[in-house]
Design a protein around this motif. Structure first.
Motif, PDB file in Angstrom:
ATOM      1  N   ILE A 288       0.839  -1.198   0.000  1.00 51.33           N
ATOM      2  CA  ILE A 288       0.000   0.000   0.000  1.00 51.33           C
ATOM      3  C   ILE A 288       0.875   1.249   0.000  1.00 51.33           C
ATOM      4  O   ILE A 288       0.634   2.207  -0.755  1.00 51.33           O
ATOM      5  N   VAL A 289       1.908   1.251   0.846  1.00 50.41           N
ATOM      6  CA  VAL A 289       2.830   2.385   0.888  1.00 50.41           C
ATOM      7  C   VAL A 289       3.560   2.533  -0.438  1.00 50.41           C
ATOM      8  O   VAL A 289       3.728   3.643  -0.949  1.00 50.41           O
ATOM      9  N   LEU A 290       3.967   1.403  -1.013  1.00 53.08           N
ATOM     10  CA  LEU A 290       4.681   1.428  -2.291  1.00 53.08           C
ATOM     11  C   LEU A 290       3.826   2.077  -3.373  1.00 53.08           C
ATOM     12  O   LEU A 290       4.299   2.953  -4.110  1.00 53.08           O
ATOM     13  N   PHE A 291       2.581   1.658  -3.477  1.00 53.08           N
ATOM     14  CA  PHE A 291       1.684   2.253  -4.473  1.00 53.08           C
ATOM     15  C   PHE A 291       1.481   3.745  -4.223  1.00 53.08           C
ATOM     16  O   PHE A 291       1.461   4.553  -5.163  1.00 53.08           O
ATOM     17  N   ALA A 292       1.321   4.120  -2.969  1.00 53.29           N
ATOM     18  CA  ALA A 292       1.119   5.530  -2.623  1.00 53.29           C
ATOM     19  C   ALA A 292       2.342   6.362  -2.983  1.00 53.29           C
ATOM     20  O   ALA A 292       2.228   7.464  -3.538  1.00 53.29           O
ATOM     21  N   VAL A 293       3.524   5.817  -2.707  1.00 52.60           N
ATOM     22  CA  VAL A 293       4.776   6.523  -3.000  1.00 52.60           C
ATOM     23  C   VAL A 293       4.958   6.688  -4.505  1.00 52.60           C
ATOM     24  O   VAL A 293       5.301   7.776  -4.992  1.00 52.60           O
ATOM     25  N   VAL A 294       4.745   5.601  -5.243  1.00 48.92           N
ATOM     26  CA  VAL A 294       4.909   5.667  -6.699  1.00 48.92           C
ATOM     27  C   VAL A 294       3.903   6.641  -7.303  1.00 48.92           C
ATOM     28  O   VAL A 294       4.254   7.485  -8.149  1.00 48.92           O
ATOM     29  N   ALA A 295       2.660   6.568  -6.862  1.00 45.76           N
ATOM     30  CA  ALA A 295       1.629   7.474  -7.386  1.00 45.76           C
ATOM     31  C   ALA A 295       1.966   8.927  -7.087  1.00 45.76           C
ATOM     32  O   ALA A 295       1.827   9.809  -7.954  1.00 45.76           O
ATOM     33  N   PRO A 344      14.901  -5.964  -0.674  1.00 43.97           N
ATOM     34  CA  PRO A 344      15.739  -4.774  -0.470  1.00 43.97           C
ATOM     35  C   PRO A 344      15.495  -3.701  -1.527  1.00 43.97           C
ATOM     36  O   PRO A 344      15.515  -2.497  -1.209  1.00 43.97           O
ATOM     37  N   ALA A 345      15.257  -4.114  -2.779  1.00 46.36           N
ATOM     38  CA  ALA A 345      14.974  -3.136  -3.838  1.00 46.36           C
ATOM     39  C   ALA A 345      13.671  -2.401  -3.573  1.00 46.36           C
ATOM     40  O   ALA A 345      13.574  -1.184  -3.759  1.00 46.36           O
ATOM     41  N   LEU A 346      12.647  -3.132  -3.137  1.00 47.03           N
ATOM     42  CA  LEU A 346      11.376  -2.498  -2.815  1.00 47.03           C
ATOM     43  C   LEU A 346      11.537  -1.525  -1.644  1.00 47.03           C
ATOM     44  O   LEU A 346      10.905  -0.460  -1.626  1.00 47.03           O
ATOM     45  N   ALA A 347      12.394  -1.881  -0.694  1.00 44.31           N
ATOM     46  CA  ALA A 347      12.664  -0.981   0.436  1.00 44.31           C
ATOM     47  C   ALA A 347      13.327   0.304  -0.040  1.00 44.31           C
ATOM     48  O   ALA A 347      13.036   1.397   0.467  1.00 44.31           O
ATOM     49  N   VAL A 348      14.229   0.192  -1.011  1.00 44.87           N
ATOM     50  CA  VAL A 348      14.877   1.371  -1.587  1.00 44.87           C
ATOM     51  C   VAL A 348      13.851   2.263  -2.279  1.00 44.87           C
ATOM     52  O   VAL A 348      13.854   3.486  -2.108  1.00 44.87           O
ATOM     53  N   GLY A 351      11.743   3.934   0.394  1.00 47.88           N
ATOM     54  CA  GLY A 351      12.521   4.931   1.136  1.00 47.88           C
ATOM     55  C   GLY A 351      12.816   6.171   0.323  1.00 47.88           C
ATOM     56  O   GLY A 351      12.572   7.299   0.774  1.00 47.88           O
ATOM     57  N   ALA A 352      13.341   5.965  -0.875  1.00 46.26           N
ATOM     58  CA  ALA A 352      13.705   7.109  -1.719  1.00 46.26           C
ATOM     59  C   ALA A 352      12.462   7.870  -2.172  1.00 46.26           C
ATOM     60  O   ALA A 352      12.439   9.103  -2.163  1.00 46.26           O
ATOM     61  N   GLY A 353      11.417   7.140  -2.562  1.00 43.35           N
ATOM     62  CA  GLY A 353      10.198   7.787  -3.040  1.00 43.35           C
ATOM     63  C   GLY A 353       9.478   8.546  -1.946  1.00 43.35           C
ATOM     64  O   GLY A 353       8.989   9.668  -2.163  1.00 43.35           O
ATOM     65  N   ALA A 354       9.395   7.949  -0.750  1.00 44.22           N
ATOM     66  CA  ALA A 354       8.728   8.624   0.367  1.00 44.22           C
ATOM     67  C   ALA A 354       9.471   9.881   0.772  1.00 44.22           C
ATOM     68  O   ALA A 354       8.864  10.946   0.982  1.00 44.22           O
ATOM     69  N   SER A 355      10.791   9.781   0.885  1.00 44.76           N
ATOM     70  CA  SER A 355      11.586  10.954   1.256  1.00 44.76           C
ATOM     71  C   SER A 355      11.451  12.062   0.225  1.00 44.76           C
ATOM     72  O   SER A 355      11.303  13.242   0.565  1.00 44.76           O
ATOM     73  N   SER A 356      11.479  11.695  -1.049  1.00 43.81           N
ATOM     74  CA  SER A 356      11.350  12.678  -2.133  1.00 43.81           C
ATOM     75  C   SER A 356      10.035  13.446  -2.023  1.00 43.81           C
ATOM     76  O   SER A 356      10.003  14.675  -2.165  1.00 43.81           O
ATOM     77  N   TYR A 357       8.966  12.715  -1.755  1.00 40.56           N
ATOM     78  CA  TYR A 357       7.661  13.390  -1.694  1.00 40.56           C
ATOM     79  C   TYR A 357       7.485  14.192  -0.403  1.00 40.56           C
ATOM     80  O   TYR A 357       6.964  15.302  -0.416  1.00 40.56           O
TER      81      TYR A 357
END
Length: 498
Positions: A288-295, A344-348, A351-357
């Protein structure tokens, strides 16, 4: 008012980043607890933990650290090179011949993987992304609890080398030296889990072509990359060939590569969505977080001029996730832990996407607060699941009586047989893998086939047999002048009366 609240939000982020090492220490302490708590209290699992444990133990006994054996015969079923066995041997040396020693290397590898990932994120992205990525991976339930960080399997060490290789590949745009290190990490991954590491070399090749870096490299540099990637493998191959010729390599290729990719081995099958289903179930909250971050970051692309540069920076991550997913989905044999290296890739990405936003200048306080809530909620739910799993311990009667046999040193190194606790109903006289390892690990026993008849005909000093405790035991005990040496629940060890 909105601007004021946003400034407060920025101040909180600034506070977190200033206390980076403090918060990282807390996350690493949580990680250590997650992987080490009750680590030595759960019984040994058959397939594949016990098999690896036997291979490692017998390497020590045989004083041969190249050839793996099972029951002191060359093992042509567990067709892995020796690095994972070496790490278990290190665990045995450090923590003893027990469950903790069997699993210690896997636990240490998981802690090291998360720490390396955090340091990489801090170096390449920022401190906030490092903390988020670390907490994501340390609360990834499959990575921590299934066939990886908390078991004596090869997967945790393999994921460590896989992650190092991908990190170094990502850094190779700054210096070609990192590409050489990436190749060495690939070779160590191959020496840990065999052809599973082909994912790595395929990612490296695809990255060099798609990024066009290979066209900017000199011929000698390409040769150095190849040498770094295969030199250690060649050394191991040479010494292994000296032991039993091509037999091991032929089995590796025919069974571990060709059979597993072209057919369903050992009933491990599944449809094309097998791994996506596994990720969506075990990784649900972080998905859920991954989708939110990517979106959220897709929406920000319209404000960014460096779109192509952003895609270039993400190329390793894209390949790191998609290549294993595609290759393992195409293979006929499907086992749920094969996909663990993508976490680990999904964690990256998270992490990177959440921080960016969260740090972007195009303010949307509500969405930033919502994303923060999702991260904290996912971390809480995932950690709660892990704590629930690692708090539970159970016992195995057969392993208990074998462990208690230590109190009878006169039986150390003796022959042992079994029937009820055998490999299967069709083959009851061959030890189940976890009991075979327990017999070797706790008491240096020699497990033999032959069952009750083999035990009775054994003329050596102090042979023993592991049986199910039932009404037939008393009849056999009187008829053949046997005595009960140890018993627990439905397990009993018998020996012959003097």
């Amino acid at each position: 008012m909105d601007i004021h609240r946003t400034k407060i939000f920025d101040s909180i982020i600034s506070f977190v980043e200033k206390g980076y090492y403090f918060f990282l220490a807390i996350i690493m302490a949580m990680t250590i607890y997650n992987v080490f708590h009750n680590l030595g209290l759960s019984p040994i699992e058959s397939f594949d933990e016990a098999r690896h444990g036997v291979n490692a133990y017998e390497m020590i006994k045989n004083n041969n650290y190249i050839v793996s054996t099972y029951g002191y015969k060359n093992d042509y079923w567990n067709l892995k090179p020796p690095v994972s066995y070496w790490t278990i041997i290190a665990g045995y040396k450090a923590a003893g011949f027990n469950e903790l020693g069997l699993r210690a290397a896997s636990a240490c590898a998981a802690v090291l993987t998360i720490l390396i990932l955090a340091l990489f994120m801090s170096y390449k992205y920022d401190k906030l992304s490092a903390l988020i990525s670390a907490i994501v991976l340390s609360t990834t339930t499959q990575y921590i609890t299934e066939h990886c960080a908390r078991t004596g399997d090869a997967d945790s060490v393999f994921v460590l080398f896989f992650t190092i290789s991908m990190i170094c590949l990502s850094l190779s745009s700054k210096s070609l030296r990192w590409l050489y290190v990436s190749g060495v990490a690939f070779s160590l991954a191959f020496l840990t889990k065999s052809f599973h590491a082909l994912n790595i070399i395929l990612i490296i090749c695809m990255y060099l072509i798609l990024s066009k870096d290979i066209f900017r490299m000199k011929f000698v540099q390409i040769i150095l990359v190849i040498v770094n990637s295969f030199f250690l493998i060649a050394i191991w191959g040479f010494y292994r060939y000296k032991q039993d010729g091509l037999k091991f390599f032929q089995a590796m290729i025919n069974y571990d590569l060709l059979a597993r990719t072209s057919s369903t081995v050992e009933k491990h099958g599944g449809d094309s969505y097998f791994y996506l289903d596994k990720i969506s179930s075990s990784y649900f909250h972080w998905i859920i977080v991954l989708f939110a971050v990517v979106a959220a970051n897709v929406l920000l692309l319209k404000h960014r001029r460096e779109k192509e540069q952003l895609i270039d920076k993400s190329l390793v991550l894209i390949l790191w996730i998609t290549v294993p997913l595609i290759l393992y989905s195409l293979a006929k044999t499907k086992i749920q832990w094969y996909i663990i290296p993508v976490y680990p890739a999904l964690a990256v990405v998270i992490g990177a996407g959440a921080s960016s936003y969260l740090k972007c200048r195009y303010r949307n306080l509500i969405s930033q607060l919502f994303l923060t809530f999702l991260i904290l909620h996912s971390a809480y739910r995932s950690e709660n699941y892990i704590l629930n799993v690692i708090s539970k311990t159970w016992t195995d009667p057969g392993q208990i009586v074998l462990k208690e046999l230590k109190s009878y040193p006169q039986y150390t190194g003796k022959n042992i047989y079994t029937t009820f606790f055998g490999y299967s109903a069709e083959d009851p006289y061959r030890f189940r893998q976890n009991y075979l390892l327990s017999a070797e690990l706790y008491d240096d026993l020699i497990p033999l086939e032959g069952g009750f008849e083999g035990f009775l005909n054994d003329k050596t000093n102090n042979p023993i047999i592991l049986l199910k405790k039932d009404k037939n035991i008393l009849a056999q005990k009187e008829k053949y002048r046997l005595k009960i040496l140890l018993e627990y629940d439905d397990a009993v060890i018998l020996t012959k009366e003097k």
